[in-house]
Scaffold this motif. Structure first.
Motif, short mmCIF file in Angstrom:
data_model
loop_
_atom_site.label_atom_id
_atom_site.label_comp_id
_atom_site.label_asym_id
_atom_site.label_seq_id
_atom_site.Cartn_x
_atom_site.Cartn_y
_atom_site.Cartn_z
N LEU A 193 36.44 34.65 27.72
CA LEU A 193 35.05 35.14 28.16
C LEU A 193 34.97 35.33 29.72
CD1 LEU A 193 34.72 33.11 25.58
CD2 LEU A 193 32.52 32.47 26.83
N VAL A 194 34.60 36.88 29.93
CA VAL A 194 34.69 37.10 31.41
C VAL A 194 33.46 38.10 31.56
CG1 VAL A 194 36.15 38.56 32.78
CG2 VAL A 194 37.23 37.72 30.91
N VAL A 195 32.81 37.63 32.72
CA VAL A 195 31.48 38.17 33.30
C VAL A 195 31.60 38.32 34.81
CG1 VAL A 195 30.10 37.36 31.34
CG2 VAL A 195 30.27 36.01 33.71
N GLY A 196 31.12 39.59 35.28
CA GLY A 196 30.83 39.83 36.60
C GLY A 196 31.61 40.94 37.06
N VAL A 197 31.13 41.70 37.92
CA VAL A 197 31.93 43.02 38.43
C VAL A 197 33.10 42.29 39.28
CG1 VAL A 197 30.63 42.88 40.70
CG2 VAL A 197 31.81 45.01 40.07
N GLU A 198 33.05 41.03 39.73
CA GLU A 198 34.29 40.48 40.39
C GLU A 198 35.54 40.41 39.87
OE1 GLU A 198 31.53 39.09 39.86
OE2 GLU A 198 32.07 36.90 39.08
N LYS A 199 35.35 40.35 38.23
CA LYS A 199 36.36 40.27 37.38
C LYS A 199 36.80 41.46 37.02
CE LYS A 199 36.15 35.67 37.53
NZ LYS A 199 35.78 34.61 36.03
N ARG A 200 36.38 42.64 37.44
CA ARG A 200 36.62 43.96 36.53
C ARG A 200 38.08 44.20 36.95
NH1 ARG A 200 33.07 48.87 37.96
NH2 ARG A 200 31.27 47.35 37.11
N GLU A 201 38.62 44.03 38.27
CA GLU A 201 40.07 44.55 38.38
C GLU A 201 41.15 43.43 37.58
OE1 GLU A 201 42.43 42.97 40.55
OE2 GLU A 201 44.07 44.61 40.29
N ALA A 202 40.50 42.42 37.53
CA ALA A 202 41.60 41.45 36.80
C ALA A 202 41.63 41.64 35.47
CB ALA A 202 41.05 39.95 37.08
N LEU A 203 40.25 42.07 34.84
CA LEU A 203 40.19 42.55 33.48
C LEU A 203 41.04 43.63 33.27
CD1 LEU A 203 38.98 41.88 30.79
CD2 LEU A 203 37.13 43.33 31.52
N VAL A 204 41.19 44.49 33.97
CA VAL A 204 41.97 45.89 33.94
C VAL A 204 43.45 45.57 33.76
CG1 VAL A 204 42.80 47.94 34.82
CG2 VAL A 204 40.37 47.54 34.94
N ARG A 205 43.67 44.53 34.60
CA ARG A 205 45.50 44.19 34.71
C ARG A 205 45.59 43.11 33.33
NH1 ARG A 205 45.51 40.79 39.42
NH2 ARG A 205 48.02 40.91 39.36
N ALA A 206 44.57 42.45 33.14
CA ALA A 206 44.77 41.45 31.77
C ALA A 206 44.94 42.37 30.59
CB ALA A 206 43.64 40.50 31.89
N LEU A 207 44.37 43.54 30.37
CA LEU A 207 44.39 44.30 29.27
C LEU A 207 45.38 45.22 29.33
CD1 LEU A 207 40.58 44.59 28.74
CD2 LEU A 207 42.00 43.27 27.40
N ALA A 208 46.09 45.32 30.55
CA ALA A 208 47.12 46.47 30.58
C ALA A 208 48.54 45.82 30.33
CB ALA A 208 47.14 46.72 32.01
N LYS A 209 49.76 46.57 30.52
CA LYS A 209 51.00 45.90 30.29
C LYS A 209 51.29 44.71 30.54
CE LYS A 209 55.75 47.30 30.36
NZ LYS A 209 56.28 46.20 31.18
N PRO A 210 51.85 43.66 29.87
CA PRO A 210 51.79 42.22 30.27
C PRO A 210 52.78 42.30 31.56
CG PRO A 210 51.72 42.40 27.84
CD PRO A 210 52.00 43.74 28.30
N SER A 211 52.06 41.46 32.33
CA SER A 211 52.99 41.31 33.75
C SER A 211 52.72 39.84 34.39
CB SER A 211 52.52 42.49 34.80
OG SER A 211 52.61 41.97 36.02
N ARG A 212 53.82 39.31 34.86
CA ARG A 212 53.77 37.83 35.57
C ARG A 212 52.91 37.91 36.43
NH1 ARG A 212 57.07 35.92 38.17
NH2 ARG A 212 56.97 33.54 37.86
N SER A 213 52.49 39.01 37.35
CA SER A 213 51.69 39.04 38.36
C SER A 213 50.19 38.76 37.65
CB SER A 213 51.64 40.46 38.88
OG SER A 213 51.30 41.33 38.14
N CYS A 214 49.90 38.92 36.33
CA CYS A 214 48.53 38.63 35.75
C CYS A 214 48.91 37.80 34.66
CB CYS A 214 47.94 39.87 35.65
SG CYS A 214 46.34 39.63 34.78
#
Ligand code: 6PG
Length: 246
Positions: A193-214
């Motif tokens: 569950l993710v809400v808020g513009v402050e999470k937008r960048e993290a959401l893009v990374r979370a849905l992208a190629k899996p990475s230890r940085s996220c």
């Protein structure tokens, strides 16, 4: 590994209503299939409304047959306002007819958090007889890409043997306990569950190629379903009907 299913809603309330309906149905089906259901809760503010909506569904969710666990916990007393156990008690557990012995808070009273992590792992071994497979796991997303208490750069992110380990929060220094990625990947249904513009960048990374940085990008079930319940502000685009396969 399961591809994320992203569902975008206009508001926290709308996404919480939709997520509550899906999760309630998953718990009902699990209890019907095996006589019991298992859910692992998260902390943070986002799931509060979901909890209250699940509490209102006590007719459809067989709460007396649901085992309740936590995906992570702050290493504070259970009555501490920062406790994820207290959050769940206040917003859900005290409102539904649970089987008290089936509520399994992470222990936070051992002087050494590693001992507490070991105790919870032994509980999971006793209850599941092996790697836990939760019917439902509720997860959040931090602005830094963390989920549960798996923070970027933490050794906990690389843990592949233990199911529960101590972890140090980096967004607000605090000792925590967290379940590890082997457990998250084994879930039947993982719900973020993710809400808020402050999470937008993290959401893009979370849905992208899996990475230890996220770390959240690594939490993808091997066989189970993965659903992201997000609002327009976090998604960066208007609510769509149904899901967006990525
Ligand atoms: C915790 C959570 C943590 C949380 C995220 C998002 O114990 O804090 O498990 O992973 O889900 O930090 O928190 P919000 O929902 O408050 O944004």
């Amino acid at each position: 590994m399961t591809e994320p299913r992203v569902r975008v809603y206009r508001s926290l309330e709308e996404l919480s209503i939709a997520a509550a309906a899906a999760i309630a149905e998953e718990l009902r089906i699990a209890a019907e299939r095996s006589g019991e259901a298992t859910i692992a809760l998260s902390g943070g503010d986002t799931p509060r409304m979901l909890h209250r909506l699940l509490a209102q569904r006590h007719e459809t969710v067989p709460w007396a047959r649901v085992h309740v666990y936590w995906g992570d916990e702050r290493y504070v007393p259970h009555d501490d306002p920062r406790s994820n156990y207290r959050l769940a008690r206040d917003t859900l557990l005290d409102c539904v007819p649970l089987t008290a012995a089936w509520v399994h808070p992470m222990p936070t009273d051992a002087p050494d958090p590693d001992d507490a992590a070991g105790a919870y792992q032994r509980l999971l071994e006793d209850e599941f007889g092996g790697l836990p497979r939760f019917d439902v796991m509720i997860m959040g997303l931090g602005e830094d890409g963390h989920t549960a208490s798996l923070f970027p750069g933490s050794p906990a992110v690389d843990e592949e043997l233990r199911w529960v380990v101590p972890a140090e929060a980096t967004d607000a220094p605090m000792q925590r306990l967290t379940m590890t990625l082997p457990v998250l990947r084994n879930a039947r249904a993982l719900h973020f569950l993710v809400v808020g513009v402050e999470k937008r960048e993290a959401l893009v990374r979370a849905l992208a190629k899996p990475s230890r940085s996220c770390p959240a990008s690594l939490a993808r079930p091997t066989e189970g379903t993965l659903t992201w319940w997000v609002d327009e502000a976090a998604a960066g685009h208007p609510a769509g009907e149904g899901s967006t396969q990525r």
